[in-house]
Scaffold this motif. Structure first.
Motif, PDB file in Angstrom:
ATOM      1  N   MET A 114      10.317  -3.982  -5.404  1.00 57.89           N
ATOM      2  CA  MET A 114       9.704  -3.356  -4.354  1.00 57.89           C
ATOM      3  C   MET A 114       8.452  -2.560  -4.892  1.00 57.89           C
ATOM      4  SD  MET A 114      11.568  -4.269  -1.641  1.00 57.89           S
ATOM      5  CE  MET A 114      11.463  -5.982  -2.119  1.00 57.89           C
ATOM      6  N   ASN A 115       8.265  -2.288  -5.882  1.00 58.97           N
ATOM      7  CA  ASN A 115       7.023  -1.491  -6.204  1.00 58.97           C
ATOM      8  C   ASN A 115       5.777  -1.453  -5.662  1.00 58.97           C
ATOM      9  OD1 ASN A 115       9.078   0.112  -7.990  1.00 58.97           O
ATOM     10  ND2 ASN A 115       8.435  -0.999  -9.965  1.00 58.97           N
ATOM     11  N   GLN A 116       5.328  -2.895  -5.614  1.00 65.24           N
ATOM     12  CA  GLN A 116       3.952  -2.967  -4.951  1.00 65.24           C
ATOM     13  C   GLN A 116       4.038  -2.513  -3.360  1.00 65.24           C
ATOM     14  OE1 GLN A 116       2.757  -6.847  -3.775  1.00 65.24           O
ATOM     15  NE2 GLN A 116       4.838  -7.781  -3.839  1.00 65.24           N
ATOM     16  N   PHE A 117       5.329  -2.812  -2.565  1.00 64.00           N
ATOM     17  CA  PHE A 117       5.424  -2.181  -1.204  1.00 64.00           C
ATOM     18  C   PHE A 117       5.573  -0.924  -1.070  1.00 64.00           C
ATOM     19  CE2 PHE A 117       7.692  -6.560  -1.063  1.00 64.00           C
ATOM     20  CZ  PHE A 117       6.617  -7.159  -0.714  1.00 64.00           C
ATOM     21  N   LEU A 118       6.197  -0.096  -2.050  1.00 58.84           N
ATOM     22  CA  LEU A 118       6.534   1.319  -2.186  1.00 58.84           C
ATOM     23  C   LEU A 118       4.994   1.908  -2.336  1.00 58.84           C
ATOM     24  CD1 LEU A 118       8.151   3.835  -2.223  1.00 58.84           C
ATOM     25  CD2 LEU A 118       8.418   3.401  -4.351  1.00 58.84           C
ATOM     26  N   SER A 119       4.195   1.376  -3.507  1.00 62.64           N
ATOM     27  CA  SER A 119       2.992   2.017  -3.484  1.00 62.64           C
ATOM     28  C   SER A 119       1.994   1.921  -2.244  1.00 62.64           C
ATOM     29  CB  SER A 119       2.299   1.451  -4.967  1.00 62.64           C
ATOM     30  OG  SER A 119       3.083   1.750  -6.154  1.00 62.64           O
ATOM     31  N   PHE A 120       2.144   0.758  -1.690  1.00 62.60           N
ATOM     32  CA  PHE A 120       1.306   0.441  -0.562  1.00 62.60           C
ATOM     33  C   PHE A 120       1.610   1.467   0.266  1.00 62.60           C
ATOM     34  CE2 PHE A 120       0.548  -1.831   3.514  1.00 62.60           C
ATOM     35  CZ  PHE A 120      -0.851  -2.020   3.216  1.00 62.60           C
ATOM     36  N   ALA A 121       2.825   1.591   0.738  1.00 64.81           N
ATOM     37  CA  ALA A 121       3.185   2.294   1.933  1.00 64.81           C
ATOM     38  C   ALA A 121       3.005   3.839   1.702  1.00 64.81           C
ATOM     39  CB  ALA A 121       5.025   2.128   2.258  1.00 64.81           C
ATOM     40  N   GLU A 122       3.083   4.451   0.375  1.00 65.01           N
ATOM     41  CA  GLU A 122       2.814   5.735  -0.026  1.00 65.01           C
ATOM     42  C   GLU A 122       1.148   5.570   0.267  1.00 65.01           C
ATOM     43  OE1 GLU A 122       5.679   6.865  -3.553  1.00 65.01           O
ATOM     44  OE2 GLU A 122       3.989   5.684  -3.902  1.00 65.01           O
ATOM     45  N   ALA A 123       0.465   4.884  -0.143  1.00 65.52           N
ATOM     46  CA  ALA A 123      -1.010   5.000   0.167  1.00 65.52           C
ATOM     47  C   ALA A 123      -1.439   4.999   1.605  1.00 65.52           C
ATOM     48  CB  ALA A 123      -1.638   3.774  -0.521  1.00 65.52           C
ATOM     49  N   ILE A 124      -0.824   4.092   2.360  1.00 63.31           N
ATOM     50  CA  ILE A 124      -1.174   4.342   3.787  1.00 63.31           C
ATOM     51  C   ILE A 124      -0.425   5.494   4.592  1.00 63.31           C
ATOM     52  CG2 ILE A 124      -1.624   1.688   3.793  1.00 63.31           C
ATOM     53  CD1 ILE A 124       0.835   1.385   5.263  1.00 63.31           C
ATOM     54  N   ALA A 125       0.351   6.077   4.166  1.00 59.37           N
ATOM     55  CA  ALA A 125       0.970   7.149   4.708  1.00 59.37           C
ATOM     56  C   ALA A 125      -0.009   8.213   4.580  1.00 59.37           C
ATOM     57  CB  ALA A 125       2.582   7.458   4.176  1.00 59.37           C
ATOM     58  N   ARG A 126      -0.203   8.484   3.295  1.00 62.46           N
ATOM     59  CA  ARG A 126      -1.179   9.359   2.957  1.00 62.46           C
ATOM     60  C   ARG A 126      -2.617   9.521   3.633  1.00 62.46           C
ATOM     61  NH1 ARG A 126      -0.359  13.055  -1.130  1.00 62.46           N
ATOM     62  NH2 ARG A 126       1.172  12.543  -2.671  1.00 62.46           N
ATOM     63  N   GLU A 127      -3.100   8.164   3.896  1.00 58.08           N
ATOM     64  CA  GLU A 127      -4.462   7.871   4.612  1.00 58.08           C
ATOM     65  C   GLU A 127      -4.207   8.407   6.190  1.00 58.08           C
ATOM     66  OE1 GLU A 127      -5.244   4.106   1.769  1.00 58.08           O
ATOM     67  OE2 GLU A 127      -5.020   3.802   3.945  1.00 58.08           O
ATOM     68  N   ALA A 128      -3.049   7.942   6.703  1.00 61.21           N
ATOM     69  CA  ALA A 128      -2.691   8.220   8.218  1.00 61.21           C
ATOM     70  C   ALA A 128      -2.343   9.654   8.078  1.00 61.21           C
ATOM     71  CB  ALA A 128      -1.628   7.466   8.617  1.00 61.21           C
ATOM     72  N   GLY A 129      -1.956  10.465   7.435  1.00 57.01           N
ATOM     73  CA  GLY A 129      -1.619  11.787   7.183  1.00 57.01           C
ATOM     74  C   GLY A 129      -2.976  12.782   7.171  1.00 57.01           C
ATOM     75  N   ALA A 130      -3.982  11.882   6.522  1.00 56.93           N
ATOM     76  CA  ALA A 130      -5.277  12.607   6.464  1.00 56.93           C
ATOM     77  C   ALA A 130      -5.845  12.734   7.942  1.00 56.93           C
ATOM     78  CB  ALA A 130      -6.095  11.874   5.304  1.00 56.93           C
ATOM     79  N   ILE A 131      -5.883  11.666   8.506  1.00 61.90           N
ATOM     80  CA  ILE A 131      -6.330  11.568  10.010  1.00 61.90           C
ATOM     81  C   ILE A 131      -5.698  12.555  10.785  1.00 61.90           C
ATOM     82  CG2 ILE A 131      -6.334  10.122  12.047  1.00 61.90           C
ATOM     83  CD1 ILE A 131      -6.506   7.753  10.404  1.00 61.90           C
TER      84      ILE A 131
END
Length: 270
Positions: free
Chosen positions: A1-18
């Protein structure tokens, strides 16, 4: 699951920046119900998450608050709330989050809740524990309702909703140390996982409100069920989550106050 977790963390931060960049500015707001709001920032954040998931995992299903279900033939489903706490956001109240979960064959295996104003990233993968900014977190050790700080929420249109949560709220006021109502269920659940709240309950929620946060709680050592103690599902619109130690006591209060409210309704209909 690590690749999915890292991806979810990244896009959550990106959306959070918006969300963070537009917070406190002027933006369009419309109603998708009499009271339920959606802002142009919700839409921008969701579109970003949608595009990133589609580019990385084009065969995965996607269930999002504003866009609904993008159905495919896949064992994987992303469940997304681009802005949990829209009313707070629209009023400049600084309590909101991005929530992203991933299901595999109807089981939540990744959950991420990001608070962009405090830069707190709560994340969990099935069987790997829960973290805040990659530091392990765990639920509280409070073992009585008398010592417990609880949190809940109410329907957008509490006046029109048949389930107002006021009966449960009143019952818990009599037995808990204190109750809070902050307006972002995903972040409330993250706070239970981090031991800041001892328990949470709410009605009339959607999968994107609960899926990510429920995994955070269980991976932090807590417990999540329906009000009657049956197994939790994000597709059933009720949840009680706790540190585990006060869970049965919370369930007893919820069931007793629910029965009292039902009898009151029956008396009123006679």
């Amino acid at each position: 699951m690590n690749q999915f977790l890292s991806f979810a963390e990244a896009i959550a931060r990106e959306a959070g920046a918006i969300l963070r960049d537009r917070f406190g500015t002027t933006f369009a707001v419309r109603h998708k119900g009499r009271i339920d709001l959606v802002t142009e920032v919700d839409v921008l954040a969701e579109r970003h998450i949608h595009d990133r998931i589609r580019a990385q995992f084009p065969d995965h299903e996607l269930l999002a608050e504003e866009g609904g279900l993008t159905q495919t033939v896949s064992d994987f489903r992303w469940i997304v709330d681009p802005l949990d706490g829209t009313t707070n956001y629209a009023h400049g109240y600084p309590f909101f989050s991005v929530a992203i979960a991933l299901e595999h064959r109807q089981e939540t295996v990744v959950g991420v809740v990001y608070d962009p104003l405090r830069d707190e990233l709560f994340s969990a993968a099935k069987g790997q524990g829960a973290c805040c900014n990659h530091r392990p977190i765990q639920v509280s050790a409070v073992d009585t309702l008398e010592q417990a700080l609880l949190v809940t929420g109410f329907p957008y249109n509490v006046k029109a909703s048949p389930q107002k949560n006021l009966d449960h709220f009143s019952a818990f006021l009599d037995v808990a140390q204190a109750i809070r109502r902050d307006g972002s269920a995903a972040l409330d659940l993250a706070y239970v996982a981090a031991g800041r709240f001892d328990g949470f309950w709410e009605l009339n929620l959607s999968p994107w409100d609960m899926a990510a946060g429920s995994l955070l709680v269980t991976e932090a050592g807590g417990r999540v069920t329906a009000f009657d103690g049956q197994p939790f599902s994000p597709y059933v619109a009720e949840i009680v989550a706790s540190n585990g130690r006060i869970h049965d006591a919370m369930g007893q209060v919820l069931m007793a106050s629910g029965q009292t409210a039902m009898r009151a309704v029956q008396r009123g209909s006679v």
